[in-house]
Design an enzyme around this catalytic site. Structure first.
Site, PDB file in Angstrom:
ATOM      1  N   ASP A  64      -2.523   9.206 -11.624  1.00  0.00           N
ATOM      2  CA  ASP A  64      -2.570   8.092 -12.577  1.00  0.00           C
ATOM      3  C   ASP A  64      -1.196   7.837 -13.184  1.00  0.00           C
ATOM      4  O   ASP A  64      -0.779   6.684 -13.336  1.00  0.00           O
ATOM      5  CB  ASP A  64      -3.576   8.399 -13.693  1.00  0.00           C
ATOM      6  CG  ASP A  64      -5.016   8.367 -13.201  1.00  0.00           C
ATOM      7  OD1 ASP A  64      -5.243   7.902 -12.067  1.00  0.00           O
ATOM      8  OD2 ASP A  64      -5.910   8.816 -13.946  1.00  0.00           O
TER       9      ASP A  64
ATOM     10  N   ASP B 182      -4.494   2.605  -4.629  1.00  0.00           N
ATOM     11  CA  ASP B 182      -3.025   2.631  -4.546  1.00  0.00           C
ATOM     12  C   ASP B 182      -2.519   1.394  -3.825  1.00  0.00           C
ATOM     13  O   ASP B 182      -1.524   1.430  -3.117  1.00  0.00           O
ATOM     14  CB  ASP B 182      -2.545   3.908  -3.832  1.00  0.00           C
ATOM     15  CG  ASP B 182      -3.110   4.028  -2.422  1.00  0.00           C
ATOM     16  OD1 ASP B 182      -4.026   3.257  -2.080  1.00  0.00           O
ATOM     17  OD2 ASP B 182      -2.635   4.882  -1.656  1.00  0.00           O
TER      18      ASP B 182
ATOM     19  N   ASP C   4       0.851  -1.187   0.000  1.00  0.00           N
ATOM     20  CA  ASP C   4       0.000   0.000   0.000  1.00  0.00           C
ATOM     21  C   ASP C   4       0.890   1.241   0.000  1.00  0.00           C
ATOM     22  O   ASP C   4       1.781   1.374   0.842  1.00  0.00           O
ATOM     23  CB  ASP C   4      -0.904  -0.006   1.226  1.00  0.00           C
ATOM     24  CG  ASP C   4      -1.958   1.092   1.169  1.00  0.00           C
ATOM     25  OD1 ASP C   4      -1.571   2.258   1.288  1.00  0.00           O
ATOM     26  OD2 ASP C   4      -3.140   0.789   1.007  1.00  0.00           O
TER      27      ASP C   4
ATOM     28  N   ASN D  74      -2.247  13.314  -5.430  1.00  0.00           N
ATOM     29  CA  ASN D  74      -3.582  13.527  -6.005  1.00  0.00           C
ATOM     30  C   ASN D  74      -4.137  14.896  -5.635  1.00  0.00           C
ATOM     31  O   ASN D  74      -4.682  15.621  -6.469  1.00  0.00           O
ATOM     32  CB  ASN D  74      -4.534  12.432  -5.520  1.00  0.00           C
ATOM     33  CG  ASN D  74      -4.716  11.335  -6.561  1.00  0.00           C
ATOM     34  OD1 ASN D  74      -4.312  11.479  -7.703  1.00  0.00           O
ATOM     35  ND2 ASN D  74      -5.324  10.238  -6.158  1.00  0.00           N
TER      36      ASN D  74
ATOM     37  N   HIS E 283      -5.779  14.178 -10.382  1.00  0.00           N
ATOM     38  CA  HIS E 283      -5.803  12.732 -10.638  1.00  0.00           C
ATOM     39  C   HIS E 283      -4.948  12.331 -11.830  1.00  0.00           C
ATOM     40  O   HIS E 283      -4.468  11.187 -11.891  1.00  0.00           O
ATOM     41  CB  HIS E 283      -7.245  12.271 -10.856  1.00  0.00           C
ATOM     42  CG  HIS E 283      -8.071  12.320  -9.602  1.00  0.00           C
ATOM     43  ND1 HIS E 283      -7.912  11.412  -8.575  1.00  0.00           N
ATOM     44  CD2 HIS E 283      -9.042  13.167  -9.189  1.00  0.00           C
ATOM     45  CE1 HIS E 283      -8.754  11.694  -7.598  1.00  0.00           C
ATOM     46  NE2 HIS E 283      -9.452  12.765  -7.947  1.00  0.00           N
TER      47      HIS E 283
END
Length: 501
Positions: A229, A255, A212, A220, A225
């Site tokens: 990405d 994520d 994680d 973000n 975003h």
């Protein structure tokens, strides 16, 4: 005697004349018959020519490729589609063995006498005369005489390259994450199931890593975003590059990533997990002249014959990953079945589904307790603190200490806060003239609700629609929540106070 001889001569002459006449008649009959046969032959030949031309026109006009052979397996006809796909012209191919004209990779071409099940189609890859490869579906059937003798065969095939590409693309999309190109969660769980079966059958040990990202939300929030990405794509490529061919990497969530290490013990998996941590820590993400450092936490779970099922492994991996976060992040936490900390976390995770269902089914229950001053005070100033309980599936009451820690950890407090606010206002609206009503009811708000951009407007709307006097409601915010979200807390406090709460 003379008369007898004359009579005999006359009789012989008559017989000869009669025989000649009959022969002449028979010759004429044979001539007529021959003429009729010749006419019928001409008609049949013309009919066959028409049929042949019609058949060739039909074969030339259909979308499928057709090749016919004689009894010896030599080509005697190709329609235009077959010419196009094989690269052979009719004039060049006629008389050649079928294998020379129709060659499929990894298979032998069907022979002239090969029988075929009606409707049976085989897949193959046709290698054309120029060396190009074309995906095809093919079927072959013998051409037999009435007595069963095989006179040849007819081979029908057609180009299915586009269909197979579409099937492959759909299969890929069904098993891969659209953003990163890694396996998706469903495909990952299928592979994990396969490893678990192997572990139970053969006693093998495998390892699942649950990775994680830390600080991903910062990217973000700061850059949008599109930047997030791009970061995920770059990290995915980096991690994939460092895995073995036998291992599997998947994107399990926003994520969150899963890595399966086949036939790998915990001792061997630890340095691999540390290597992934180091890769993430050393990675620098650059976006529009801004540079970000990303960390990660890893949960490590052995996949052995003792594992109950895939869901249990995933739950254990998630709990181990969060334990790594709790211990300071940027570390690997190895799952131990009897670890009390992980047992508590698994219990909390099981509460998530129960809490969501309880809120949806309106099974939360309000209680109040009086806030009593130590010194004597006017009864009209009595305050009540609103408390919440949970009614379980069997009707029993569960205290807040059993489920609120799970709600806080897994982001369910805003939903519970909204339920409590709405239920309290509804009750107050129904009992405003009750003589025992307290002057004020205190409702606790979580820090998660303070940072919910829509929560404040929602509360004000609920107060207005309930027609409950705002001074009848007091909102409590813990110091910890206020300090952690100071700007949001100050805005909420100021706005609600201005509204009269």
């Amino acid at each position: 005697q003379l008369i007898a001889a004359i009579l005999t001569g006359i009789l012989v002459t008559a017989l000869l004349v009669l025989a000649a006449r009959q022969a002449q008649l028979r010759a004429r009959e044979l001539q007529r018959h021959a003429t009729e046969v010749e006419r019928q032959v001409r008609e049949k030949t013309a009919e066959l020519a028409v049929e042949k031309e019609r058949a060739q026109v039909t074969l030339a006009s259909i979308a499928d490729a057709v090749i016919t052979t004689d009894g010896g397996g030599h080509v005697d006809y190709l329609n235009p589609v077959a010419e196009q796909l094989t690269g052979w012209h009719q004039e060049e191919a006629v008389g050649l063995p079928l294998d020379s004209v129709f060659h499929t990779r990894g298979e032998t071409s069907p022979s002239a006498g090969e029988s075929a099940v009606p409707g049976k189609t085989r897949e193959g890859v046709l290698v054309s005369r120029t060396g190009g490869e074309i995906a095809i579906d093919q079927s072959v059937a013998p051409i037999s005489a009435e007595d069963g003798e095989v006179l040849g065969s007819v081979l029908v095939f057609h180009d299915v390259s586009q269909q197979r590409r579409m099937v492959q693309e759909m299969s890929y999309q069904a098993t891969h994450d659209a953003l990163t190109g890694l396996l998706n969660r469903r495909a990952f769980e299928d592979r994990l199931e396969d490893l678990l079966v192997r572990a139970k059958l053969h006693g093998h040990t495998h390892v699942m890593l649950y990775l994680d990202l830390d600080q991903f939300k910062i990217v973000n929030d700061a850059c949008g975003h599109a930047a997030g990405d791009q970061l995920l794509r770059q990290l995915s490529a980096l991690v994939s590059k460092e895995t073995r061919a036998s291992d599997s990497v998947a994107r399990l969530g926003g994520d969150e990533f899963g890595i399966l290490l086949q036939q790998c013990g915990v001792d061997d998996a630890l340095p691999i997990a540390q290597k992934f941590l180091q890769l993430v820590n050393e990675f620098r993400f650059v976006w529009k002249e801004r540079t970000f450092t990303i960390g990660a936490s890893v949960g490590l779970v052995p996949v052995t014959a003792d594992a109950e099922n895939v869901a249990a492994i995933l739950t254990a991996a998630d709990a181990a990953c969060y334990a790594a976060k709790d211990k300071g992040r940027n570390r690997v936490f190895v799952y131990q079945p009897h670890d009390t900390e992980l047992t508590e976390r698994r219990t909390q995770m099981q509460w998530v589904t129960r809490l969501k269902q309880a809120v949806a089914e309106d099974r939360l229950v309000l209680y109040v307790q009086p806030i009593v001053p130590l010194a004597p005070r006017d009864r009209s100033l009595l305050q009540q603190e609103v408390l919440v309980r949970l009614r379980d599936e069997d009707g029993g009451l569960i205290p807040p200490g059993a489920f609120l820690p799970a709600a806080e950890r897994y982001g369910l407090m805003p939903a519970i806060d909204r339920w409590v606010v709405q239920a309290t206002l509804r009750w107050l609206a129904e009992h405003q003239r009750h003589p025992g009503l307290a002057s004020c009811y205190n409702i606790n708000l979580s820090g998660q609700s303070l940072t919910d951009a829509e929560f404040l407007d929602w509360v004000l709307s609920e107060i207005r629609s309930s027609e409950v006097p705002p001074e009848r409601v007091c909102f409590e915010i813990t110091e910890t929540a206020a300090v952690a979200t100071l700007d949001a807390a100050m805005r909420v406090i100021g706005t609600l106070r201005d509204a009269g709460c």
